[in-house]
Design a protein around this motif. Structure first.
Motif, PDB file in Angstrom:
ATOM      1  N   ILE A 117       0.828  -1.204   0.000  1.00 31.39           N
ATOM      2  CA  ILE A 117       0.000   0.000   0.000  1.00 31.39           C
ATOM      3  C   ILE A 117       0.866   1.259   0.000  1.00 31.39           C
ATOM      4  N   GLY A 118       2.185   1.096   0.139  1.00 34.95           N
ATOM      5  CA  GLY A 118       3.096   2.211  -0.045  1.00 34.95           C
ATOM      6  C   GLY A 118       2.974   2.828  -1.430  1.00 34.95           C
ATOM      7  N   TYR A 119       2.318   2.119  -2.350  1.00 30.82           N
ATOM      8  CA  TYR A 119       2.031   2.633  -3.698  1.00 30.82           C
ATOM      9  C   TYR A 119       1.382   4.012  -3.635  1.00 30.82           C
ATOM     10  N   TYR A 120       0.530   4.216  -2.630  1.00 37.19           N
ATOM     11  CA  TYR A 120      -0.252   5.455  -2.541  1.00 37.19           C
ATOM     12  C   TYR A 120       0.524   6.591  -1.869  1.00 37.19           C
ATOM     13  N   GLY A 121       1.702   6.266  -1.321  1.00 35.28           N
ATOM     14  CA  GLY A 121       2.489   7.247  -0.584  1.00 35.28           C
ATOM     15  C   GLY A 121       2.531   6.892   0.884  1.00 35.28           C
ATOM     16  N   LEU A 129      -8.562   5.370  -0.050  1.00 32.38           N
ATOM     17  CA  LEU A 129      -7.755   4.945  -1.187  1.00 32.38           C
ATOM     18  C   LEU A 129      -8.265   3.606  -1.714  1.00 32.38           C
ATOM     19  N   THR A 130      -8.505   3.541  -3.017  1.00 30.32           N
ATOM     20  CA  THR A 130      -8.907   2.281  -3.645  1.00 30.32           C
ATOM     21  C   THR A 130      -7.884   1.916  -4.713  1.00 30.32           C
ATOM     22  N   GLU A 131      -8.109   0.783  -5.353  1.00 36.83           N
ATOM     23  CA  GLU A 131      -7.150   0.288  -6.339  1.00 36.83           C
ATOM     24  C   GLU A 131      -6.955   1.248  -7.505  1.00 36.83           C
ATOM     25  N   PHE A 164      -0.988  -8.100  -5.116  1.00 35.35           N
ATOM     26  CA  PHE A 164      -1.605  -7.740  -3.840  1.00 35.35           C
ATOM     27  C   PHE A 164      -0.843  -6.571  -3.218  1.00 35.35           C
ATOM     28  N   ARG A 165      -1.518  -5.428  -3.109  1.00 37.68           N
ATOM     29  CA  ARG A 165      -0.943  -4.301  -2.363  1.00 37.68           C
ATOM     30  C   ARG A 165      -1.222  -4.563  -0.886  1.00 37.68           C
TER      31      ARG A 165
END
Length: 303
Positions: A117-121, A129-131, A164-165
């Protein structure tokens, strides 16, 4: 005839539990490892990521691949060298798998890749936050974006690919929970910073069940947020741990500046937070969480 799942990073905390779960379900397990140390009831193949070497039998004997390998994000301070290791371990390992899959005839039906989930910052406040939320711009987000792009090379080979985030995995053997629970056990538990930053968590066993479900269900494809349905604040997490352990919460919050002094840029891992929703899992699948309630999850792990 039982089918074989090849796991990279299989000797880590998640990999060990996942191996147990999959073996209980009747799968044969093989691991890709830098070491030639043998593990009971598991076939161990060797690879050397930095040299680009891999035992082709690992690929030719696999029906499915689960890719967990990567240097730990929070294992040590983020020096420039450490940042290179964190990114490089993910890109080089995935690219090595893609190259081997392209070069060697195989029967691989699905590739399940770890993401985060670090993908989002590192810190996105209480914004849901969604996919489909756009990626962040900080170091963690850059790592995860590059990581996911490298996994696209495997999807391009025509192999069904799931990413999988993964949120904060609650487990007793590693991860954040022991670090959060130990001060509470000693009567020194306290929220970090404002305590209002969100923790998007998942119980280790539910994460393993997500992996096993996505292996054989062909409807799973693309990116999923691997988190439980109910994110909580850092303060709620800390107080719930205290309640489960029957310990008081007496101390004031730990100041953010103290964490930053201790950990440098890596402090964002604990001072930041994300309110991540499991939208695709909830709306597109029939997956049932065993631990959707934080108290139940912590009671299972801490007692």
């Amino acid at each position: 005839m039982s089918q074989t799942v090849l796991i990279t990073g299989g000797t880590g905390s998640i990999g060990r539990r996942l191996t147990q779960v999959l073996r209980q379900q009747g799968f044969q397990i093989s691991l890709l490892s830098r070491s030639d140390k043998q593990i009971p009831d598991v076939t161990v193949y060797q690879w050397d990521i930095k040299k680009g070497a891999i035992d082709p039998k690992a690929i030719t004997t696999a029906d499915y691949i689960i890719h967990l390998a990567g240097e730990g994000i929070a294992d040590s301070r983020w020096t420039d060298t450490r940042k290179d290791e964190i990114l490089g371990s993910r890109l080089q390992s995935t690219e090595l798998l893609a190259k081997a899959l392209k070069e060697h005839p195989n029967k691989v039906k699905a590739f399940i890749g770890a993401s985060a989930i670090g993908y989002y910052g590192g810190d996105t406040d209480d914004r849901p936050l969604t996919e489909t939320t756009v990626a962040g711009t900080d170091f963690l987000a850059q790592v995860v974006r590059a990581w996911e792009r490298s996994e696209d090379r495997i999807a391009a080979l025509g192999i069904r690919t799931v990413k999988f985030r993964i949120g904060v995995v609650l487990m007793t053997d590693g991860g954040a929970l022991p670090k959060l629970a130990q001060p509470v056990r000693l009567g020194a538990g306290a929220p970090i910073g404002s305590g209002q930053q969100y923790i998007s968590w998942i119980h280790l066993d539910d994460l393993c069940r997500l992996f096993s479900t996505a292996l054989t269900d062909d409807t799973w494809q693309g990116v999923y947020n691997a988190v439980a349905p109910n994110p909580v604040t850092n303060e709620t997490m800390t107080r719930t741990i205290a309640n489960v352990l029957h310990r008081p919460m007496l101390l004031p919050n730990i100041p953010t500046f103290a964490i930053k002094l201790l950990y440098g840029e890596m402090a964002i891992v604990v001072t930041g937070g994300n309110y991540v929703l499991n939208k695709r899992i909830a709306e597109e699948t029939s997956f049932n969480y065993k631990f959707s309630d934080l108290t139940n999850a912590l009671e299972d792990l801490l007692k």
